[in-house]
Design an enzyme around this catalytic site. Sequence first.
Site, PDB file in Angstrom:
ATOM      1  N   ASP A  39      -7.405  11.505 -10.869  1.00 51.68           N
ATOM      2  CA  ASP A  39      -7.201  12.718 -10.320  1.00 51.68           C
ATOM      3  C   ASP A  39      -8.381  13.348  -9.995  1.00 51.68           C
ATOM      4  O   ASP A  39      -9.562  13.150 -10.605  1.00 51.68           O
ATOM      5  CB  ASP A  39      -6.570  13.871 -10.958  1.00 51.68           C
ATOM      6  CG  ASP A  39      -5.856  14.926 -10.342  1.00 51.68           C
ATOM      7  OD1 ASP A  39      -4.491  14.628  -9.980  1.00 51.68           O
ATOM      8  OD2 ASP A  39      -6.407  15.981  -9.904  1.00 51.68           O
ATOM      9  N   VAL A  65      -8.828   8.504  -4.943  1.00 57.50           N
ATOM     10  CA  VAL A  65      -8.091   7.169  -5.024  1.00 57.50           C
ATOM     11  C   VAL A  65      -8.631   6.185  -3.702  1.00 57.50           C
ATOM     12  O   VAL A  65      -8.463   4.946  -3.916  1.00 57.50           O
ATOM     13  CB  VAL A  65      -6.714   7.128  -5.008  1.00 57.50           C
ATOM     14  CG1 VAL A  65      -6.068   7.771  -6.486  1.00 57.50           C
ATOM     15  CG2 VAL A  65      -6.339   8.064  -4.027  1.00 57.50           C
ATOM     16  N   ASN A  91       0.875   7.669  -7.112  1.00 60.80           N
ATOM     17  CA  ASN A  91       1.584   8.808  -7.160  1.00 60.80           C
ATOM     18  C   ASN A  91       0.790   9.784  -6.419  1.00 60.80           C
ATOM     19  O   ASN A  91       1.285  10.685  -5.704  1.00 60.80           O
ATOM     20  CB  ASN A  91       1.973   9.510  -8.506  1.00 60.80           C
ATOM     21  CG  ASN A  91       2.553  10.908  -8.483  1.00 60.80           C
ATOM     22  OD1 ASN A  91       3.491  11.265  -8.072  1.00 60.80           O
ATOM     23  ND2 ASN A  91       1.470  11.996  -8.588  1.00 60.80           N
ATOM     24  N   TYR A 153       1.818  12.527   7.643  1.00 56.95           N
ATOM     25  CA  TYR A 153       2.380  12.172   6.261  1.00 56.95           C
ATOM     26  C   TYR A 153       3.652  11.231   6.385  1.00 56.95           C
ATOM     27  O   TYR A 153       3.789  10.350   5.524  1.00 56.95           O
ATOM     28  CB  TYR A 153       3.102  13.769   5.854  1.00 56.95           C
ATOM     29  CG  TYR A 153       3.750  13.487   4.407  1.00 56.95           C
ATOM     30  CD1 TYR A 153       2.830  13.726   3.351  1.00 56.95           C
ATOM     31  CD2 TYR A 153       5.097  13.489   4.458  1.00 56.95           C
ATOM     32  CE1 TYR A 153       3.623  13.672   1.975  1.00 56.95           C
ATOM     33  CE2 TYR A 153       5.538  13.546   3.128  1.00 56.95           C
ATOM     34  CZ  TYR A 153       4.954  13.613   2.185  1.00 56.95           C
ATOM     35  OH  TYR A 153       5.546  13.630   0.906  1.00 56.95           O
ATOM     36  N   THR A 188       7.605  21.644  -6.541  1.00 54.54           N
ATOM     37  CA  THR A 188       6.395  21.627  -7.322  1.00 54.54           C
ATOM     38  C   THR A 188       5.367  22.685  -6.251  1.00 54.54           C
ATOM     39  O   THR A 188       5.983  22.741  -5.139  1.00 54.54           O
ATOM     40  CB  THR A 188       5.842  20.233  -7.253  1.00 54.54           C
ATOM     41  OG1 THR A 188       5.729  19.731  -5.860  1.00 54.54           O
ATOM     42  CG2 THR A 188       6.728  19.137  -8.044  1.00 54.54           C
TER      43      THR A 188
END
Length: 271
Positions: A39, A65, A91, A153, A188
């Site tokens: 992260d 990442v 993820n 996206y 979230t």
Amino acid sequence: MTDTYWVNKTFIVTGGARGQGAAEVNRLLRLGANVVVIDPLAPDSPDWAIDRSRADHLKIVSGSVAEEATWLEALDAVKALGSPLSGLVNNAGITLRKTVTETTLAEWENLLSVNLTGAFLGIRMTAPAMEAGASIVNVSSTAGLTGYFSAAYTASKWALRGLAKAAAIELAPRKIRVNTICPGLIDTPMINRPNAGYNANQASAFFEGNRAMTPLGRGAGPDEVAGAVIFLLGPDSRFITAADLAVDGGMIGAGIYSQIGRQVGTIKDPD
């Protein structure tokens, strides 16, 4: 309580500091697995939402990442934990709620570097180190199953499904499975807070619009998505590969007629 299947196995979870990723990490830790978390959030940040009570089973890699160096550090962390690499959860993801003509080239490239290139690097660099029977899970979205106005996206989430299928073909002879989950409305901060080009009113309207299109009438909690990820990582899914699993309260499967039925009164909203 631990499950003997998960003991002495190590899993890498990207974007695992908060939200859905943290729920996946916490599930794995509770099951008795070792976890390497990637992260960009600083390891000492108070925003981390993972359980650090099993610190001897946990390694944190702070980085992007989209950088090969981050993955090399993650592989070193796997070695330090001393158990086989048994799975990867791609993820990590960012969002941008802009249409094709609104999106700049820099925004496009930045989003794809995290959402798609990060997953590509993860599979390419970790698969050679995985044991037979390992499992890889790409986290796509309902935006990867249908049309959605958010251009970068949507492109990234459709591409994640294709990447998983290509990898599943290649890795099947080694008994490594590759699958994709496609969450719908997940409660979230990523979807609720004003960000990615939306102000507070737009963020609220976006959430409510998604809720209205979900037959179960609500968003999922992060742990409900984590349960699907754990299923695909674990032994109960050992004959499933190259599959897409929608975790969306029926949004995609029910289609437009779910909302139409509510509008005409044939289908009643849940209390």
